[in-house]
Scaffold this active site. Structure first.
Site, PDB file in Angstrom:
ATOM      1  N   HIS A   1       0.835  -1.354   0.406  1.00  0.00           N
ATOM      2  CA  HIS A   1       0.115  -0.241  -0.091  1.00  0.00           C
ATOM      3  C   HIS A   1       0.994   1.543  -0.079  1.00  0.00           C
ATOM      4  CE1 HIS A   1      -4.191  -1.743   0.562  1.00  0.00           C
ATOM      5  NE2 HIS A   1      -3.542  -2.746   0.916  1.00  0.00           N
TER       6      HIS A   1
ATOM      7  N   ASP B   1       3.952   9.655  -1.631  1.00  0.00           N
ATOM      8  CA  ASP B   1       2.806   9.027  -0.454  1.00  0.00           C
ATOM      9  C   ASP B   1       2.156   8.052  -2.125  1.00  0.00           C
ATOM     10  OD1 ASP B   1       0.440   8.357   0.466  1.00  0.00           O
ATOM     11  OD2 ASP B   1      -0.612  10.544   1.387  1.00  0.00           O
TER      12      ASP B   1
HETATM   13  C1  G6P Z   1      -0.937   3.917   6.270  1.00  0.00           C
HETATM   14  C2  G6P Z   1      -0.106   1.953   6.363  1.00  0.00           C
HETATM   15  C3  G6P Z   1      -1.238   1.794   6.093  1.00  0.00           C
HETATM   16  C4  G6P Z   1      -0.947   2.148   7.796  1.00  0.00           C
HETATM   17  C5  G6P Z   1      -2.240   2.869   7.837  1.00  0.00           C
HETATM   18  C6  G6P Z   1      -2.260   3.393   9.459  1.00  0.00           C
HETATM   19  O1  G6P Z   1      -1.546   3.753   5.252  1.00  0.00           O
HETATM   20  O2  G6P Z   1      -0.625   1.597   4.483  1.00  0.00           O
HETATM   21  O3  G6P Z   1      -0.636  -0.310   6.321  1.00  0.00           O
HETATM   22  O4  G6P Z   1      -1.814   0.875   8.591  1.00  0.00           O
HETATM   23  O5  G6P Z   1      -0.242   3.620   7.075  1.00  0.00           O
HETATM   24  O6  G6P Z   1      -0.561   3.677  10.055  1.00  0.00           O
HETATM   25  P1  G6P Z   1      -0.926   2.468  11.321  1.00  0.00           P
HETATM   26  O7  G6P Z   1       0.761   2.515  11.886  1.00  0.00           O
HETATM   27  O8  G6P Z   1      -1.144   2.503  12.504  1.00  0.00           O
HETATM   28  O9  G6P Z   1      -1.309   0.691  10.888  1.00  0.00           O
END
Ligand code: G6P
Length: 493
Positions: free
Chosen positions: A189, A392
């Site tokens: 992602h 991003d």
């Molecule tokens: C990004 C990453 C996700 C992640 C999100 C929130 O979008 O690609 O994998 O879940 O950030 O970050 P966190 O560390 O809170 O899961």
């Protein structure tokens, strides 16, 4: 709803909800329904699949059971029964080394091409491997469970994101040992960096080999696919075909796909149609909006500087515009994130101190989470959305803003360094590093004639409506099914 012929096992760092104790000490689910969860959870429910992930608790917390959803839960994960959820609970220290130490202090900055911020620590990399093995073992449990219930089905195991880049290989080995056939897909992602970045990672060969454990690998953009092919060719000596997007590794063919993710367009549009109006200082006030996790990749300080320059150059806009910045707290245990918070607080304080009048402050800064309804209202009632990250993978805020433009059309200001920038051509482009031009672009956006706004926004909306998150999910399933038919093919010489 999107259909899948195979039972789906999702393996992701997070479960689609967090498990918490409520005020009475009873375990409950707390929803964190992003676009991915909205689209994928119903497929897991429908195919009698499973979701493997971290429930927000650790081994020491002795989680006894996964609570069912409450009867009034209308979220997309409500149908997910507790037996469809396999929690991964690691010891606290291991989790900290894996998640904070390796995922967020090393891979996150490196993959966003910010190597100076990346920490390369052998013990954290070892923790990452151990954690990935643990997620993989639970995923093999999931596969075994499905195999016992549906012996003729070939489960589709779908692994998500940079936290679990090594899991595919471990799951492959585990399923082979059990003699169970599976299809293994991995989706990243975030951006996949160029070879110049990847080679800085001291264990790059091991990492690449483990990613190649999947049969099918998805990235948002073609550029990221090419970076991956390039790394496999240069570091591992794999044969690759850039046209067919194939990699030959250990006598297996791995396919690579550009699959740009999107949002549940209709859900945002419906929210915007009913959300109450944002309170303004006066009916003519124009809102500039920023919505981001508080992350150094998002270009928040650059944005404040550009807004400051805009106010210096256009004093006629004082008391006529307001900049609402929503910053969602994120990864607060990591030093870089703590430092960014301090810097941002200071910059916003300085700017507000410099330009505020008795009745007006230029920046309304919200540090916290807001409801989806409030978010939709902000999107709908803003004249301009500033989406200008330094880097991003995709950026869904740009798309959500567009979906919520149900009244007076606003203007999207977008950085080319967001994945979204490569398709949302009708946005105003801005390079966040060029403060002067950034300020001029803000002015152009805020003063753009209605006809031009309407035209740009209608084209943006048409594309996003057609290519929503379900389209992404269908394209993914199609790509996996095609792979099964085609991987007997050969690489061109
Ligand atoms: C990004 C990453 C996700 C992640 C999100 C929130 O979008 O690609 O994998 O879940 O950030 O970050 P966190 O560390 O809170 O899961």
């Amino acid at each position: 709803m999107v259909q899948s012929s195979s039972p789906m096992v999702v393996v992701a760092n997070r479960l689609p909800f967090i498990v918490k104790k409520d005020e009475n000490g009873v375990l409950v689910r707390k929803q964190c329904a992003g676009g991915l969860v909205t689209a994928v959870a119903p497929v897991v429910v429908e195919t009698r699949g499973l979701w493997v992930g971290w429930p927000g608790l650790h081994k020491e917390d002795n989680l006894e059971y996964i609570p069912e959803s409450s009867p009034d839960d209308k979220s997309p994960t409500a149908g997910l029964k507790s037996e469809q959820v396999i929690p991964v609970m690691l010891p606290r220290q291991l989790f900290d080394d894996y998640y904070n130490g390796c995922c967020n202090a090393c891979f996150w900055p490196l993959f966003h091409s910010m190597p100076d911020r990346a920490l390369f620590q052998s013990d954290k990399w070892q923790a990452y491997l151990t954690a990935n093995k643990e997620f993989a073992a639970r995923a093999v449990d999931a596969v075994k469970k499905i195999h016992a219930e549906q012996p003729d089905a070939v489960p589709l195991v779908w692994i998500h994101d940079y936290q679990l880049m090594c899991a595919a290989n471990f799951i492959r080995n585990g399923c082979e040992a059990e003699g169970i056939q599976v299809k293994l897909a991995f989706f990243l992602h975030i951006p996949f960096p160029s070879w110049d970045m990847m080679r800085l990672f001291p264990w790059d060969d091991e990492l690449l080999q483990n990613i190649l454990g999947a049969d099918s690998i998805g990235f948002h953009l073609e550029d990221y696919c090419f970076n991956f092919l390039d790394c496999c060719q240069r570091r591992l000596g794999c044969r690759t075909d850039r046209q067919k997007m194939l990699i030959k590794h250990n006598a297996r063919l791995v396919t690579v796909h550009p699959l740009p993710i999107s949002i549940p367009y209709e859900r945002f549009q419906s929210l915007a149609q009913v959300a109450p109006a944002v309170v303004k200082n006066n009916p003519e006030e124009q809102i500039l909006l920023g919505v981001d996790r508080l992350d150094y990749t998002k270009g928040l300080v650059h944005r404040i500087k550009a807004f400051e320059r805009f106010l210096e150059k256009h004093p006629e806009q004082i008391e006529k515009v307001v900049f609402i910045q929503v910053a969602v707290p994120s990864r607060t245990d990591v030093k870089e994130y703590q430092e960014l918070k301090e810097e941002l607080d200071m910059e916003i304080g300085k700017l507000n101190g410099r330009f505020s009048t008795a009745n007006w402050s230029p920046i309304r800064y919200i540090y916290g989470c807001i409801s989806q309804e409030q978010l939709a209202a902000f999107y709908r009632d803003s004249s301009v959305a500033l989406v200008a990250p330094l880097r991003d993978g995709m950026n869904l805020v740009a798309k959500e803003f567009v979906a919520c433009q149900t009244k007076e059309p606003g203007v999207l200001v977008l950085s080319p360094f967001a994945g979204a920038g490569s398709s949302m051509a009708e946005a105003l482009q801005v390079n966040p590093y060029e403060t002067e031009l950034y300020a001029d672009t803000i002015n152009r956006a805020i003063t753009m004639p209605k006809e031009e706004r309407e035209l740009r926004m209608s084209l943006l909306k048409k594309r996003e409506r057609e290519k929503d998150v379900n389209y992404w999910l269908e394209s993914f399933l199609e790509s996996v099914n095609c792979d099964c038919k085609n991987t007997s093919g050969r690489l061109s010489p």
